[in-house]
Design a protein around this motif. Sequence first.
Motif, PDB file in Angstrom:
ATOM      1  N   ASN A 817      10.447 -50.695  13.625  1.00  0.00           N
ATOM      2  CA  ASN A 817       9.970 -51.481  14.535  1.00  0.00           C
ATOM      3  C   ASN A 817       9.760 -50.545  15.834  1.00  0.00           C
ATOM      4  O   ASN A 817       9.285 -51.465  17.015  1.00  0.00           O
ATOM      5  N   ASP A 818       9.996 -49.616  16.123  1.00  0.00           N
ATOM      6  CA  ASP A 818      10.247 -48.835  17.325  1.00  0.00           C
ATOM      7  C   ASP A 818       8.545 -48.280  17.498  1.00  0.00           C
ATOM      8  O   ASP A 818       7.894 -48.009  16.541  1.00  0.00           O
ATOM      9  N   ASP A 819       8.030 -48.389  18.913  1.00  0.00           N
ATOM     10  CA  ASP A 819       6.836 -48.076  19.353  1.00  0.00           C
ATOM     11  C   ASP A 819       6.644 -46.646  19.569  1.00  0.00           C
ATOM     12  O   ASP A 819       7.571 -45.952  20.131  1.00  0.00           O
ATOM     13  N   PRO A 820       5.622 -45.950  18.459  1.00  0.00           N
ATOM     14  CA  PRO A 820       5.562 -44.492  18.634  1.00  0.00           C
ATOM     15  C   PRO A 820       5.103 -44.083  19.947  1.00  0.00           C
ATOM     16  O   PRO A 820       5.328 -42.806  20.253  1.00  0.00           O
ATOM     17  N   ASP A 821       4.197 -44.825  20.928  1.00  0.00           N
ATOM     18  CA  ASP A 821       3.790 -44.649  22.117  1.00  0.00           C
ATOM     19  C   ASP A 821       4.660 -44.820  23.381  1.00  0.00           C
ATOM     20  O   ASP A 821       4.152 -44.532  24.452  1.00  0.00           O
ATOM     21  N   VAL A 822       5.714 -45.214  23.219  1.00  0.00           N
ATOM     22  CA  VAL A 822       6.708 -45.742  24.134  1.00  0.00           C
ATOM     23  C   VAL A 822       8.040 -45.015  24.299  1.00  0.00           C
ATOM     24  O   VAL A 822       8.660 -44.978  23.359  1.00  0.00           O
ATOM     25  N   PHE A 823       8.129 -44.125  25.371  1.00  0.00           N
ATOM     26  CA  PHE A 823       9.525 -43.379  25.323  1.00  0.00           C
ATOM     27  C   PHE A 823      10.383 -44.517  25.874  1.00  0.00           C
ATOM     28  O   PHE A 823      10.087 -44.902  27.202  1.00  0.00           O
ATOM     29  N   PRO A 824      11.335 -44.854  25.295  1.00  0.00           N
ATOM     30  CA  PRO A 824      12.343 -45.779  25.757  1.00  0.00           C
ATOM     31  C   PRO A 824      13.038 -45.472  27.212  1.00  0.00           C
ATOM     32  O   PRO A 824      13.049 -44.213  27.565  1.00  0.00           O
ATOM     33  N   LYS A 825      13.420 -46.359  28.064  1.00  0.00           N
ATOM     34  CA  LYS A 825      13.727 -46.258  29.187  1.00  0.00           C
ATOM     35  C   LYS A 825      15.170 -45.600  29.049  1.00  0.00           C
ATOM     36  O   LYS A 825      16.199 -45.890  28.538  1.00  0.00           O
TER      37      LYS A 825
END
Length: 1033
Positions: A817-825
Amino acid sequence: MHRLRTTVARLRPFAAAQTVASQPGTAAAIKGGCRTFQCVRRLNASVAAEPFLNGTSSNYVEEMYYAWLEDPKNVHKSWDIFFRNANAGAPPGAAYQSPPPLGGPSPGLARVPALVQARPNTEKLVEDHLAVHTLIRAYQVRGHHIAKLDPLDISCVDFDDAPCAVGFQNVEFSRFKERMCKITAQGFYGLAESDLDKVFRLPKTTFIGGSENALPLREIIRRLESAYCQHIGVEFMFINDVKQCQWIRKKFETPGVLQFSVEEKRTLLARMIRATRFEEFLQRKWSSEKRFGLEGCESLIPALKTIIDKSSQSGVESVIMGMPHRGRLNVLANVIRKELEQIFCQFESKLEAADEGSGDVKYHLGMYHRRVNRVSDKYITMSLVANPSHLEAVDPVVQGKTKAEQFYCGDTEGKRVMSILLHGDAAFAGQGIVYETFHLSDLPSYTTHGTVHVVVNNQIGFTTDPRVARSSPYPTDVARVVNAPIFHVNADDPEAVMYVCNVAAEWRNTFHKDVVVDLVCFRRNGHNEMDEPMFTQPLMYKRIKKQKGVLQKFVEKLIAEGVVTTQEYEEEVASYDRICEEAYARSKDEKILHIKHWLDSPWPGFFTLEGQPKSMSCPSTGISEEELGHIGNIAASVPVEDFTIHGGLSRILKGRANMVNQRVCDWALGEYMAFGSLLKEGIHVRLSGQDVERGTFSHRHHVLHDQNEDKRICIPMNYISPDQAPYTVCNSSLSEYGVLGFELGFAMASPNALVLWEAQFGDFHNTAQCIIDQFISSGQAKWVRQNGIVLLLPHGMEGMGPEHSSARPERFLQMCNDDPDVFPKPSEDFAMRQLYDCNWIVVNCSTPGNYFHVLRRQILQPFRKPLIVFTPKSLLRHPEAKSSFDDMLPGTHFRRLIPDDSAAAQPDKVKRIIFCTGKIYYELARERKNRGLDESVAVVRIEQLSPFPFDLVKEESDRYPNADLVWCQEEHKNQGYYDYVRPRICTTVGHSRPVWYAGRGSAAAPATGNKQTHLTELQRLLEAAFDLEAFKT
């Protein structure tokens, strides 16, 4: 067969006014044994005409007769002639012949052969007895074929077009004989209508006589009809245990068993009112909502409550239930006793979701509740396991959870914890997981010591008729494979349902084996309340529309019996309606939907009161040098005296001892260190799957077998520490779907256990795809239910062909479920926060040390997530795939990414970073060394694929600013990790550099079956990976 009875009747009248009577006789002793026949008397001759039959003479004659029956030589020749004549039909006066004179034979004896034909009549006597015995057995075996089970009288089971009527004592014999042909091979076995009033001795394989040992044939038939051919049909004669068959016979054949007290009937009525009025209330309030109501099988509610009541009285403290969607809300309300307002507010479309995740529809949710059972006056815990629409998928999950609860409370016989599984008729017959689950029922490491299965037999599956939905006569025939008795019952007879459920609960509590209750009913509406069933079953639904409700029929019966009055009934109905209305009013105050209120497996004390982790950090997963050495020595030893192991295994253990001395471990020893250290810390470890005791690749050997004594085994892992937790390692049946579901259920019960399922080969998990998709991947999102199960999936392209190569990592990664286009904070707890937010963890470890750490992290982290491990095959014995003890000491952790230390000395010279995972690293390292590219190419291992280590990948890409980025894998391009990894690496580098691909091209099959082709493909991808000019534009 009737000769004996008629002869005795002639010899001794019982009452002058009677034509037929019977009573138990007293056995007379002969030579210390019991008489074969006992006295049954009838009037058939004039007492005045035969005065010698009066008074004490009759006792003497009777005694002589029984002696003659035992052996004609036991009596004088004259008595022998007399009894033969009487048996042949002569009246007693004519039967007497004078004894032969001393000087020679009497002329009268010459007539004996003409009158006496004892032998043929004795044979007839035996034949008639055998006929009656066979008739009794026919009812026991096949009586259910003609029982009146179908409330609609349409009989979906092709045994008889005309269900039987009640009371066969007045049936015309010709019709009865024709009816017998339906359940017996030879009709009436030669018995005639004239035999109906003759008395027959009953065999010991029936209980229809009660306290009587003999009955007239007419009464025998009437009682058999009552026991086997009314609203209950019993299938049990296939069971190969004689005691169990006798137990069932006694429960159903004993006269008067279906008698209930007034209080029991009133309780049953109250439960029927709640079941019926609940559905009617929902229909009034939400007529256009899907709810999958129970109409047509309302007796399910008293059925379940009866099973639970009886089990609670027998000492059961916890009941785990699994069921499909039909009737689920009713079960939640009236069996589990979920607050009605919590159910009603689920119908409110404006309700906000408070918990994270997707949630699920109301008829899939589970529940956990502890309350006092009113019948037993004991506390009982009830858990209804949440499940998807995939019918029967929850079966093994329930069994696993039940097994776990039994294990943790020391219930080795299933006396305190039990399971109840509800099924639909179409799914029970059609879903293979039912068969797989049944075959776990008696396996030592999987048995739950008996499950009560309740089939809601609607006689239809969505729109499909039974005749095209199954090949077996009944939907329950699958249960015969494990010798489970099957009790069919007409669901429109609540008293019969109640009795059958009592017997089912008693069976489970007595024999601790599975039992099936088949509630033959109907579905008053379509598949759901919005569906139109007349499209496909017009005649059936015309009949259903005319069908009177079961509550109405039952209350009319009770009023006629004087059990309740009309006023009392109406007051009870009004009382429950008022309860529903008040709960409905309270439900209006609910503004937020809390899915956690529907949790089926709470873990008290593991989370905070708000359901959050108690911390967001994980301690070091390393252990002390001393502990490593101790566990390693156990792994290399046989801690049982006089135990002879295989010579080959001796070499393996010696090799382990050498590794311990050298302070290194291979894959098997690394796993041993992880398991052993957790066991020492009090964490139960359970490893299950096909051939896991030895290991598919003969590397594990956790169970040692004595070479000289059968069934003598040793599990060294259980000898690590005196106060350790127990270690369970068990070879499973050849099932993936059922066993993985079972282990998932086992892991649900407690967070303080490491539960692992290993596939024989990684790709075999695809037959368990339903469990993976519906429970493991999405379970927390749908039901706020965390689970720490571990899947060990052997994976690697090694020339073994399409079926034994790939564990299909692309499928697991696609469901992350992690978003490939978002670098986590970025944050201090970045790695742990990622783990907490993900739906599962996917790793492909390249070292035994990292495998050791990831297994220990499963338990030491403050929450639970499923862990998918792609385990190696050739690396199990690869000389370079070893870890030093230094990598496993206190202060060490699981390494999400392993950088290339050799290239880090001069990062500016590095022209290419090859990112990879798993076994391919060793082939890349070897190829790089052979090409002399150690300073030009950095090979970086991504050990944890999901959640993706954005932070560590960024560090590596920033360290080599002049290097191009390549993802290398041995899998085909459309498989493996590429489609998951590429966009995430691009996001990590801000799309400043492209990510190139080195690997096999796209293909339909996971691998080639040709060894030479495999090697050619491998060499080609290695050349692409190290050709520094390959990707220049």
